[in-house]
Write an enzyme that holds these catalytic residues in place. Structure first.
Site, PDB file in Angstrom:
ATOM      1  N   ARG A  28       0.166  -0.090  10.400  1.00 62.03           N
ATOM      2  CA  ARG A  28       0.290   0.520   9.037  1.00 62.03           C
ATOM      3  C   ARG A  28       0.773   2.134   9.132  1.00 62.03           C
ATOM      4  NH1 ARG A  28      -1.950  -1.969   4.463  1.00 62.03           N
ATOM      5  NH2 ARG A  28      -1.510  -4.197   4.708  1.00 62.03           N
ATOM      6  N   ARG A  32       0.615   5.191   3.118  1.00 61.97           N
ATOM      7  CA  ARG A  32      -0.067   6.154   2.345  1.00 61.97           C
ATOM      8  C   ARG A  32      -0.802   7.284   2.852  1.00 61.97           C
ATOM      9  NH1 ARG A  32      -3.231   1.681  -0.955  1.00 61.97           N
ATOM     10  NH2 ARG A  32      -3.286   0.980   1.349  1.00 61.97           N
ATOM     11  N   ARG A  41       7.329   6.899  -2.952  1.00 58.87           N
ATOM     12  CA  ARG A  41       6.574   5.700  -3.555  1.00 58.87           C
ATOM     13  C   ARG A  41       6.700   6.298  -4.998  1.00 58.87           C
ATOM     14  NH1 ARG A  41       1.930   4.089  -5.274  1.00 58.87           N
ATOM     15  NH2 ARG A  41       1.177   1.697  -4.742  1.00 58.87           N
ATOM     16  N   ASP A  78       6.401  -6.333   4.188  1.00 57.09           N
ATOM     17  CA  ASP A  78       4.950  -6.998   4.017  1.00 57.09           C
ATOM     18  C   ASP A  78       4.926  -8.469   4.470  1.00 57.09           C
ATOM     19  OD1 ASP A  78       2.265  -5.938   2.793  1.00 57.09           O
ATOM     20  OD2 ASP A  78       2.844  -7.907   2.125  1.00 57.09           O
ATOM     21  N   TYR A 152      -3.450 -16.226   1.075  1.00 57.65           N
ATOM     22  CA  TYR A 152      -2.767 -15.580   0.002  1.00 57.65           C
ATOM     23  C   TYR A 152      -2.239 -16.574  -1.112  1.00 57.65           C
ATOM     24  CZ  TYR A 152      -4.012 -11.047   2.001  1.00 57.65           C
ATOM     25  OH  TYR A 152      -4.557  -9.937   2.572  1.00 57.65           O
TER      26      TYR A 152
HETATM   27  O1  CP3 Z   1       3.364   0.355   8.837  1.00 54.87           O
HETATM   28  C1  CP3 Z   1       3.419  -0.896   9.057  1.00 54.87           C
HETATM   29  O2  CP3 Z   1       2.408  -1.575   9.675  1.00 54.87           O
HETATM   30  C2  CP3 Z   1       4.726  -1.793   8.357  1.00 54.87           C
HETATM   31  C3  CP3 Z   1       4.447  -2.243   7.146  1.00 54.87           C
HETATM   32  C4  CP3 Z   1       3.287  -3.173   6.920  1.00 54.87           C
HETATM   33  C5  CP3 Z   1       2.645  -3.335   5.496  1.00 54.87           C
HETATM   34  N1  CP3 Z   1       1.793  -4.340   5.356  1.00 54.87           N
HETATM   35  C6  CP3 Z   1       2.973  -2.508   4.296  1.00 54.87           C
HETATM   36  C7  CP3 Z   1       2.196  -2.241   3.157  1.00 54.87           C
HETATM   37  C8  CP3 Z   1       2.691  -4.424   7.452  1.00 54.87           C
HETATM   38  C9  CP3 Z   1       2.832  -4.706   8.950  1.00 54.87           C
HETATM   39  C10 CP3 Z   1       1.874  -5.064   6.654  1.00 54.87           C
HETATM   40  C11 CP3 Z   1       1.065  -6.368   6.952  1.00 54.87           C
HETATM   41  C12 CP3 Z   1       0.291  -6.785   5.955  1.00 54.87           C
HETATM   42  N2  CP3 Z   1       0.178  -7.084   4.622  1.00 54.87           N
HETATM   43  C13 CP3 Z   1      -0.927  -7.634   6.460  1.00 54.87           C
HETATM   44  C14 CP3 Z   1      -1.315  -7.718   7.760  1.00 54.87           C
HETATM   45  C15 CP3 Z   1      -1.869  -6.740   8.385  1.00 54.87           C
HETATM   46  C16 CP3 Z   1      -3.185  -6.304   7.957  1.00 54.87           C
HETATM   47  O3  CP3 Z   1      -3.221  -5.011   7.482  1.00 54.87           O
HETATM   48  O4  CP3 Z   1      -4.323  -7.123   8.058  1.00 54.87           O
HETATM   49  C17 CP3 Z   1      -1.624  -8.267   5.290  1.00 54.87           C
HETATM   50  C18 CP3 Z   1      -3.023  -8.913   5.074  1.00 54.87           C
HETATM   51  C19 CP3 Z   1      -0.797  -7.751   4.297  1.00 54.87           C
HETATM   52  C20 CP3 Z   1      -0.965  -7.864   2.752  1.00 54.87           C
HETATM   53  C21 CP3 Z   1      -1.221  -6.695   2.066  1.00 54.87           C
HETATM   54  N3  CP3 Z   1      -0.095  -5.887   1.669  1.00 54.87           N
HETATM   55  C22 CP3 Z   1      -2.219  -6.397   1.126  1.00 54.87           C
HETATM   56  C23 CP3 Z   1      -3.479  -7.290   1.223  1.00 54.87           C
HETATM   57  C24 CP3 Z   1      -1.922  -5.220   0.442  1.00 54.87           C
HETATM   58  C25 CP3 Z   1      -2.779  -4.394  -0.492  1.00 54.87           C
HETATM   59  C26 CP3 Z   1      -3.730  -3.801   0.317  1.00 54.87           C
HETATM   60  C27 CP3 Z   1      -3.367  -2.170   0.745  1.00 54.87           C
HETATM   61  O5  CP3 Z   1      -3.544  -1.896   1.992  1.00 54.87           O
HETATM   62  O6  CP3 Z   1      -2.894  -1.620  -0.176  1.00 54.87           O
HETATM   63  C28 CP3 Z   1      -0.304  -4.790   1.006  1.00 54.87           C
HETATM   64  C29 CP3 Z   1       0.211  -3.536   0.653  1.00 54.87           C
HETATM   65  C30 CP3 Z   1       0.884  -2.847   1.463  1.00 54.87           C
HETATM   66  N4  CP3 Z   1       1.520  -3.256   2.490  1.00 54.87           N
HETATM   67  C31 CP3 Z   1       0.834  -1.289   1.510  1.00 54.87           C
HETATM   68  C32 CP3 Z   1       1.781  -0.918   2.738  1.00 54.87           C
HETATM   69  C33 CP3 Z   1       2.289   0.530   3.099  1.00 54.87           C
HETATM   70  C34 CP3 Z   1       0.251  -0.433   0.510  1.00 54.87           C
HETATM   71  C35 CP3 Z   1       1.342  -0.350  -0.693  1.00 54.87           C
HETATM   72  C36 CP3 Z   1       1.023   0.957  -1.303  1.00 54.87           C
HETATM   73  O7  CP3 Z   1       0.233   0.827  -2.225  1.00 54.87           O
HETATM   74  O8  CP3 Z   1       1.840   1.796  -1.191  1.00 54.87           O
END
Ligand code: CP3
Length: 344
Positions: A28, A32, A41, A78, A152
């Site tokens: 990640r 943010r 964003r 994602d 999910y």
């Molecule tokens: O920087 C990175 O690692 C690359 C991008 C990436 C994102 N999500 C961007 C993201 C990667 C590799 C993921 C993987 C992901 N997404 C997983 C597996 C890894 C983990 O963290 O367990 C899962 C379970 C998801 C599903 C997901 N995406 C959720 C549950 C959420 C909401 C919770 C949160 O953290 O906001 C997201 C949103 C998400 N994916 C964001 C980002 C940068 C946040 C979006 C925002 O509000 O700007």
């Protein structure tokens, strides 16, 4: 005069080379905690708008490389774009997280209209990032593992103990197995396209592997990850694959032996000394700083980093967190982490 390509240290580590100081990237890392991410964003309106805009997603992938010079860049996307491509609706509720509809407790995914074209902008992002990335930076693609993605799809959102998916897996294993098989197939194609478009290696995120009993873990974590890896290796034998089964605990050695991955990601609950003693000899590992030790900084951070660095004297190691960086992680602590890892 021929110019020599500088070595990609992270890629070389995945291929089994050991360095005095490990390569580093953070799960990640594009997100943010970075003001430049939050600004883009706000302009674009939301997360999915960013992920499906290949210019914006390219810019965000590169932001942490420019700022910190990490050894690896991870594609900005994602794991939930796969269900979206299978035809399930996907959106993100601000401040809450993902929503998928209709959820599979109420509907059959075989009735969805597949939308594989939804992945096209992500592949376009891969091409653009590859062209813009410094030659020494390893480019990582990724996908969610079938069990995690299915949790999910079944619940229609994140869920604490993944009860709906676990219930379906026990109650109707042939229906649940067909869903897992469908995710395996889409994921092999999707990761193959990422590799063909320019990523150096890929990571399989099984973020919710920890919620399964040992027998269910064999069936819904080990078997489908092994199937994806076999499918990918048939098409791209030279591309390293990292498996990350978060929460697998004592099931890690079986996972490492059986799925055919090149490297294993460790979450922060794993004792790195135990992992070094228990995982196949020479197999590269990645991890596993507690994301909250990074937030804490100071002595807590220094002690934790040194313990991890000392745990793998002979084993190829990629420094990372045990899970994603949290939005309130201070930038100064990320800079401190880099200097601790790179200067020892
Ligand atoms: O920087 C990175 O690692 C690359 C991008 C990436 C994102 N999500 C961007 C993201 C990667 C590799 C993921 C993987 C992901 N997404 C997983 C597996 C890894 C983990 O963290 O367990 C899962 C379970 C998801 C599903 C997901 N995406 C959720 C549950 C959420 C909401 C919770 C949160 O953290 O906001 C997201 C949103 C998400 N994916 C964001 C980002 C940068 C946040 C979006 C925002 O509000 O700007």
């Amino acid at each position: 005069m021929a110019t020599e390509t500088p070595q990609r240290k992270l890629l070389a580590t995945l291929r089994g080379q050991k360095f005095d100081t490990p390569p580093i990237w953070l799960m990640r890392q594009a997100g943010r905690y970075l003001p430049e991410y939050r600004e883009l964003r706000a302009q674009k309106g939301g997360f999915l708008e960013l992920a499906y805009d290949s210019d914006a997603a390219t810019e965000i992938t590169l932001q942490p490389i420019r700022r910190f010079g990490f050894d690896g860049a991870i594609l900005f996307s994602d794991i939930l774009v796969v269900p979206h491509a299978m035809g399930q609706d996907l959106w993100f509720e601000t401040g809450e997280g993902p929503r998928l509809a209709p959820k599979l407790t109420d509907a059959d995914w075989r009735d969805f209209t597949p939308m594989p074209q939804r992945l096209d902008p992500v592949i376009e992002t891969v091409r653009k990032v590859r062209a813009a990335l410094p030659a020494e930076t390893t480019f990582l693609g990724f996908a969610g593992s079938p069990w995690t993605v299915a949790t999910y799809m079944v619940a229609g959102q994140g869920s604490k103990d993944h009860a709906e998916a676990r219930a379906m897996a026990y109650g109707d294993p042939s229906r649940f197995g067909a869903l897992i098989d469908a995710i395996v197939d889409v994921t092999i194609d999707y990761l193959s396209r990422q590799i063909a478009a320019g990523v150096d290696a890929v990571q399989l995120f099984d973020s919710w592997a920890g919620s399964l009993s040992p027998v269910q873990f064999e069936r819904w974590v080990i078997a489908p990850n092994a199937a994806i890896i076999a499918g990918l290796k048939a098409r791209h034998p030279d591309t390293p694959i990292i498996g990350f089964p978060k929460g697998a605990g004592g099931k890690l050695p079986a996972y490492a032996r059986e799925i055919g991955a090149d490297a294993i990601g460790l979450d922060e609950t794993v004792d790195p000394i135990w992992a070094n003693a228990s995982l196949p000899q020479g197999m590269p590992v990645q991890g596993n700083l507690d994301p909250l030790a990074l937030v804490a900084g100071g002595d807590a951070l220094e002690v934790a980093v040194k313990q991890i660095l000392a745990a793998f004297p002979d084993r190829p190691h990629i420094f990372n967190l045990g899970h994603g960086i949290v939005p309130h992680a201070p930038i100064a602590h990320v800079e401190k982490l880099l200097s601790l890892v790179r200067e020892g």
